[in-house]
Scaffold this active site. Structure first.
Site: not given
Ligand code: SAM
Ligand code: DTB
Ligand code: SF4
Length: 326
Positions: A55, A59, A62, A99, A131, A191, A263
């Site tokens: 990506c 973030c 992430c 989802c 979702c 959500c 959730r």
């Molecule tokens: N790329 C899309 C976005 O950013 O909206 C969708 C996927 S993103 C992984 C979905 C959500 O997962 C993020 O907004 C964040 O709240 C959660 N998330 C991602 N990495 C995480 C982590 N290491 N620990 C907890 N929550 C995480």
């Molecule tokens: C949300 O709030 N938590 C979920 C779902 N929406 C998409 C994702 C959590 C991702 C945690 C990090 C991972 O497994 O990559």
């Molecule tokens: Fe990309 Fe992760 Fe940010 Fe979603 S949360 S936009 S997958 S870097």
């Protein structure tokens, strides 16, 4: 807004709720939870990363951001049949919401989006709440997803608007709010929640909750994630979130948005059954089940079912809110 729900909460009121002695807070949240929801039920949801890693965004939490070296393997968009097979297995195991997540900054009008539309149709036909979380969406894209049968769209605020710039610089808080508005306008269920443990202050948590509960309509679903620190990301060394902070966030969200699904999302792999039980008591009524969230570990399905047995919880059926309204 349904009767009894408020969207004029003040920040001061939110502080007062959050700062109560924790057992008093849980007691009040549990009481409100009983008035609005069946407390014996917890929805079991399944996540699938349909396009993983690589990506462009930054973030800080992430594992899928290309710029951090986290060991996540980049995978192109999955094939529809594979996704539907996975969804069917999840349904057979008792999951009622599916989802699909993509490591995209935003949706683009290309063949990949056409394929996601077909996946949405397919999962919808299985009778699951479908979702997606695909990044930013414009109005037209939201309408296309709605037409395909999308039930909900996940797009988190993650934190307060003030702290947001410390976590993400490649898009703005207003971009996030605009996507949420587009989703709402398309008639898709919203959500939207956030993450704690990013290094934010209590004030940021309160402000994030304030933004959520003062939306013209509460998000129907509010995921509360505890940061899963991932090696290679800037937040790799953040300490584990204190369970009482998680309980307080859940209880406060439950009191502010009593009819929403709250959730208990990322972070369960580090929690004991007793800790999770406190979260359910405080008003959480959904989990993500299955060995993996998107890329990080989650408790096993069998362990979760054993937890349900132990706590006397039963999985919630799909589309329950629709039935209440009808
Ligand atoms: N790329 C899309 C976005 O950013 O909206 C969708 C996927 S993103 C992984 C979905 C959500 O997962 C993020 O907004 C964040 O709240 C959660 N998330 C991602 N990495 C995480 C982590 N290491 N620990 C907890 N929550 C995480
Ligand atoms: C949300 O709030 N938590 C979920 C779902 N929406 C998409 C994702 C959590 C991702 C945690 C990090 C991972 O497994 O990559
Ligand atoms: Fe990309 Fe992760 Fe940010 Fe979603 S949360 S936009 S997958 S870097």
């Amino acid at each position: 807004m349904n009767e009894g729900l408020r969207n004029d909460w003040t920040l001061e009121e939110i502080y007062e709720i959050y700062n109560q002695p924790v057992l008093e807070l849980v007691y009040r949240a549990a009481h409100i939870h009983r008035q609005y929801n069946d407390t014996g039920e917890v929805q079991v949801c399944t996540l699938l990363s349909i396009k993983t890693g690589g990506c462009t965004e930054d973030c800080a939490y992430c594992p899928q951001a290309a710029r951090y070296h986290t060991g996540v393997n980049v995978q192109a968009l999955m094939k529809k049949d594979e996704v539907l097979e996975y969804a069917q297995k999840a349904k057979d195991a008792g999951s009622t919401r599916f989802c699909m997540g993509a490591a995209w900054r935003e949706v683009r009008d290309n063949r990949d989006f056409d394929k996601v539309i077909e996946m949405v149709k397919g999962v919808n036909e299985l009778g699951m709440e479908v979702c997606c979380t695909l990044g930013m969406l414009n109005e037209y894209q939201a309408a296309r997803l709605a037409e395909a049968g999308l039930y909900a769209y996940n797009h988190n605020l993650d934190t307060s608007s003030e702290y947001y710039d410390e976590i993400i610089t490649t898009r703005t808080y207003d971009d996030r709010l605009q996507t949420l508005e587009n989703v709402r306008k398309a008639g898709v269920s919203v959500c939207c929640g956030g993450i704690i443990g990013l290094g934010e202050k209590k004030e940021d948590r309160m402000k994030m909750l304030h933004t959520l509960c003062t939306m013209p309509e509460h998000p129907e679903s509010v995921p509360i994630n505890a940061l899963v620190p991932v090696q290679g990301t800037p937040l790799a060394d953040r300490p584990r979130v204190d369970i009482w902070d998680m309980v307080r966030m859940i209880a406060t969200a439950r009191i502010l948005m009593p009819a929403s699904m709250v959730r208990l999302s990322a972070g369960r792999a580090e929690m004991s059954v007793a800790e999770q039980a406190f979260c359910f008591m405080a008003g959480a009524n959904s989990i993500f089940a299955g060995e993996k969230l998107l890329t990080t570990p989650n408790p096993s399905f069998d362990d979760d079912m054993a937890m349900f047995d132990l706590l006397g919880l039963k999985p919630r059926e799909a589309f329950k809110d629709e039935k209440v309204v009808c």
